[in-house]
Design an enzyme around this catalytic site. Structure first.
Site, PDB file in Angstrom:
ATOM      1  N   SER A   1       0.918  -1.049  -0.348  1.00  0.00           N
ATOM      2  CA  SER A   1      -0.164  -0.150  -0.120  1.00  0.00           C
ATOM      3  C   SER A   1       0.816   1.348  -0.040  1.00  0.00           C
ATOM      4  CB  SER A   1      -0.970   0.114   1.233  1.00  0.00           C
ATOM      5  OG  SER A   1      -1.903   0.879   0.969  1.00  0.00           O
TER       6      SER A   1
ATOM      7  N   HIS B   1      -7.802  -5.526  -1.205  1.00  0.00           N
ATOM      8  CA  HIS B   1      -6.190  -4.827  -1.026  1.00  0.00           C
ATOM      9  C   HIS B   1      -5.429  -5.932   0.124  1.00  0.00           C
ATOM     10  CE1 HIS B   1      -4.119  -1.522  -0.408  1.00  0.00           C
ATOM     11  NE2 HIS B   1      -4.062  -1.315   0.721  1.00  0.00           N
TER      12      HIS B   1
ATOM     13  N   ASP C   1      -9.204  -4.921  -5.556  1.00  0.00           N
ATOM     14  CA  ASP C   1      -8.885  -4.054  -4.570  1.00  0.00           C
ATOM     15  C   ASP C   1      -9.721  -2.708  -4.775  1.00  0.00           C
ATOM     16  OD1 ASP C   1      -7.660  -2.073  -2.955  1.00  0.00           O
ATOM     17  OD2 ASP C   1      -5.822  -2.436  -3.615  1.00  0.00           O
TER      18      ASP C   1
END
Length: 829
Positions: free
Chosen positions: A688, A795, A761
């Site tokens: 991320s 994610h 995601d």
């Protein structure tokens, strides 16, 4: 090329549809890492404790950490920010789309007094959620995602016997599908309405174009994954169909069901301390195609369970122009005052919800008592943003916290909301980034009526916290005298372990803890306070205590105990204190120089003093997330390296790149100086925001030989109204957005970069297109790169097959470009 020209070129590419270089896709079966790594990946994870309010029973809950791809690939609908599985009406995603809702693998019931353990028998195919204890601690409830419905199950707290409640089909689309009422003899649930029929059919023929319009009104908005917002009339109809619920009260003894209220799209539900009134939030039309359901128009009302009647308290409009990091206009954050029968509390912004506006008071806090028909009363005004109350057991006690996002600061005061003329007493006024002096959080007590209040013994309340220190985290339990504000330390984790307080025991002077160390798996212990210590060292417990083991869980991966770890502290070139945890592989011999992987996640700080404070503990039971599994392949891991971005929160990202490279250089230099890491063989990885870090370090430094970036955001102009702590828009700080975006420096990424991303995601800012476009850009500029898109993954990657693939990809990439890499000079010739 200037930054402005780079942005213009990129926008022309998007708008004009300019061709981007592609490559042949390599479709193949899922890969697996070597057996040693695979065995650890497949090993069960230690359970987590769920303690009842009385401290007499513990449920040890073991999650199924990595479900099979067949579970993750279950078809779902994207409806206004929620992902719903039409097969059984279950929620597919966790909040914010970070992961897939999985099943608990097992429950074990522990009687604290006798330490007797009862393994709860699950019928074939049971997929339970986390259990919730009843207020009286005699029962527990959980949801079961069955083949065609989400069911309500109850368990007996004495025998561990579980059973399904017949005729109850839950609707968990907006959460809060099950909660206990009052003392625990009944539950409030959301049901799928009876006789609902089949879902609306799609004609597959558009009724017309998709049109959105702005008419000159200015207003910022967060950026959402476009596939997850509503996009058609049919989406709206499906949203209504799957979102509508019927509230009901379920008798936990008889299983009888009494429906209350009218069917509606209920989002939030909260039961008042009197167990008769329920705070409800219901969505209404018109919907928006620009934002997710939490910003849709909604009504706030109070439902009277006794009379089956409702009183609307607020009717709120669409909130599609809320400043980033700001608040919507009108009443917000409704909650019950927990120490009186039925009084609502909420806040209202006085600064248009915009942190950039300078005003003497940002919020006002309002109150409204039953029967909720009178004019609301203003309780107080806050200088900064209202962050909530913690209610004492006595009606005269409350702790109010406000938060200053501009300074990373919070203030907590002690107040009596019924005596507004009485001056509040200051309790804490400090940085939210301060770890070493963090006061912890209040220990709560669940009252017989189900209300959660601050545990209060006369003039004393209790606090527990992580206990961060220069040597790592050492959790604590403190006693705070409300008259003198003096604190006494009742317990502090031993320096050679990591032990946190779970709950108070049934006997005064006793409390339960969860203890682990480098070699000892997590287990529950009962502590009994003894006499006051004569001369306690600073920060240590002021009372002696004895402890006894309650559980006796075994080590699921004993081979990992050969891994060593140590806390390493050092300084950045500008003097900022930093630290990382250095892991060395099993059978490492001192003096041997190893290939290494650095893992980090940059964090933003307003003050350099807090930026360098140590977080985490080196005494925790060693676990191996995917990147750390490379220890078993002979790598050292420079783990959780501190990567602070320090500065005024309004402008800190002006120096993001310089600080990022300085953080990395300091960590690499220290790891090499220790004599453990080979400077010529270091890779970098992050997830991320850490993936953004990884790509930028390859573009702007030569400290690493290769990188692996997972689920990152590489072009910040696609989130134009802010990211992380950056609140300026791209039009206000264009250079910042371009500088922090490695997409615009793809021609500088010549070191090998592996990009991994989940195809599904939905995390705002890290949509799958981010990795696809960076891959195309690096490849088109002659770089060495590989793109792995994981099917059905959000994610955080969930399926076992996906995590096996991730580890295999990382190992092959780092083996090829780091472990087996030639020295830099040799590589150039």
């Amino acid at each position: 090329m200037t930054n402005t020209r780079k942005l213009g070129s990129f926008l022309r590419c998007l708008v004009g549809g300019a061709a981007l270089l592609g490559s042949a896709s390599l479709f193949a079966a899922y890969d697996q890492p070597p057996k040693a790594l695979l065995d650890v990946l497949h090993a069960p994870v230690p359970p987590s404790p769920v303690v009842n309010s009385q401290g007499t029973k513990i449920l040890l809950v073991s999650p199924l950490q990595y479900p099979a791809m067949a579970r993750v690939a279950e078809p779902f609908l994207r409806l206004g920010g929620v992902r719903i599985e039409p097969r059984n009406h279950s929620r597919h995603d966790t909040p914010a789309g970070y992961g897939i809702r999985g099943c608990m693998n097992s429950f074990t019931l522990v009687d604290v007094a006798s330490t007797q353990e009862t393994k709860i028998t699950f019928p074939q195919g049971l997929c339970p959620s986390l259990p919730r204890w009843s207020t009286d601690g005699t029962r527990f409830a959980f949801e079961n995602a069955a083949a065609d419905a989400v069911e309500l199950w109850l368990g007996d707290g004495a025998s561990g016997q579980i059973h399904r409640v017949e005729g109850v089909r839950l609707n968990p689309m907006f959460d809060d599908a099950v909660q206990w009422l009052g003392g625990g003899s009944s539950l409030l649930v959301k049901l799928v309405p009876e006789g609902q029929g089949a879902p609306p059919a799609d004609s597959n023929v558009p009724a017309g174009p998709d049109i959105q319009e702005a008419i000159g009104e200015k207003g910022e908005s967060s950026t959402y994954e476009v596939r997850d917002t509503l996009s058609s009339k049919h989406d709206e109809d499906l949203f209504d169909y799957y979102g509508v619920s019927q509230l009901a009260v379920v008798d936990a003894t008889s299983g009888s069901v009494r429906r209350v209220g009218k069917p509606a799209l209920y989002t939030g539900l909260s039961v008042a301390p009197d167990a008769t009134h329920v705070l409800t939030e219901t969505i209404r039309r018109p919907y928006s195609y620009a934002v997710t359901y939490d910003r849709f128009p909604h009504d706030v009302a109070v439902l009277n369970l006794a009379h089956d009647s409702a009183q609307i308290v607020a009717s709120l409009p669409l909130a599609d122009r809320v400043p980033v990091h700001g608040e919507p206009l009108g009443p917000r954050e409704f909650s019950w005052r927990e120490n009186v029968p039925a009084t609502l509390i909420w806040a209202e912004a006085l600064d248009n919800g915009d942190w950039k506006v300078k005003v003497p008071a940002r919020d006002k806090v309002m109150s409204l008592k039953a029967p909720f028909t009178a004019k609301p009363t203003e309780v107080l005004r806050t200088e900064q943003r209202f962050a909530g109350f913690a209610w004492g057991e006595q009606a005269s006690l409350a702790f109010m916290t406000e938060f200053d996002a501009n300074r990373h600061w919070f203030k907590t005061t002690i107040i009596d909301v019924d005596a507004p003329k009485q001056k509040p007493r200051l309790l804490w006024d400090m940085s939210t980034d301060e770890r070493y002096k963090s006061p912890g959080s209040f220990v709560a007590r669940r009252l017989a009526n189900g209300a959660n209040v601050v545990r209060q013994d006369g003039d004393v309340v209790y606090l527990r916290g992580q206990g961060s220190s220069p040597q790592g985290d050492r959790p604590f339990l403190d006693r705070l005298n409300l008259k003198t504000l003096a604190r006494e330390r009742l317990f502090r984790s031993d320096a050679a372990a990591f032990e946190r307080v779970l709950a108070f025991g049934a006997t005064p002077g006793q409390f339960l803890t969860w203890h682990e160390s480098i070699t000892d798996p997590p287990n529950a212990f009962m502590h009994t306070l003894g006499d006051r210590s004569a001369t306690p060292a600073e920060g240590e417990a002021q009372f002696a205590s004895s402890s006894a083991a309650i559980t006796h869980l075994a080590d699921p991966t004993p081979e990992l105990r050969k891994i060593k770890k140590q806390l390493v502290k050092y300084k950045r070139a500008d003097g900022v204190d930093l630290s990382f945890t250095l892991y060395t592989p099993p059978n490492y011999k001192k003096g041997e120089k190893l290939p290494a992987i650095l893992y980090a996640y940059p964090l933003d700080y307003a003050d350099a003093k807090q930026a360098g404070q140590v977080s985490g503990s080196q005494q925790t039971f060693t676990r191996l997330p995917p990147y750390r599994l490379l220890l078993l392949a002979g790598y050292a891991v420079i783990d959780n390296a501190a990567f602070p971005v320090v500065g005024n929160p309004k402008t800190a990202y002006d120096t993001y790149l310089e600080q990022l490279v300085a953080d990395a250089k300091a960590a690499v230099d220290k790891a090499v100086d220790l004599g453990v890491v080979d400077r010529e063989r270091i890779g970098v990885t992050g997830h991320s925001h850490g993936a953004l870090m990884t790509a930028n370090l390859l573009a702007h430094s030569d400290l690493f030989r290769a990188g692996v970036a997972t689920s990152g955001s590489y072009n910040k102009t696609l989130t134009p109204f802010g990211f992380q702590s950056e609140r300026r828009s791209v039009w206000e700080a264009q250079k910042v957005y371009l500088d922090v975006s490695p997409f615009f420096y793809a021609d500088k990424i010549k070191l090998p970069l592996l990009l991994v991303h989940g195809e599904d995601d939905a995390n705002p800012g890290t949509e799958p297109i981010q990795s696809r476009k960076l891959y195309q850009a690096v490849r088109g500029n002659g770089g060495t790169t590989r793109l792995v898109m994981l099917p059905h993954e959000p994610h955080w990657y969930t399926a076992m097959e996906s995590n096996e693939q991730l580890v295999a990809e990382m190992l092959k990439w780092f083996d090829r470009y780091v472990k087996d890499a030639k020295p830099r000079e040799a590589a150039r010739h």
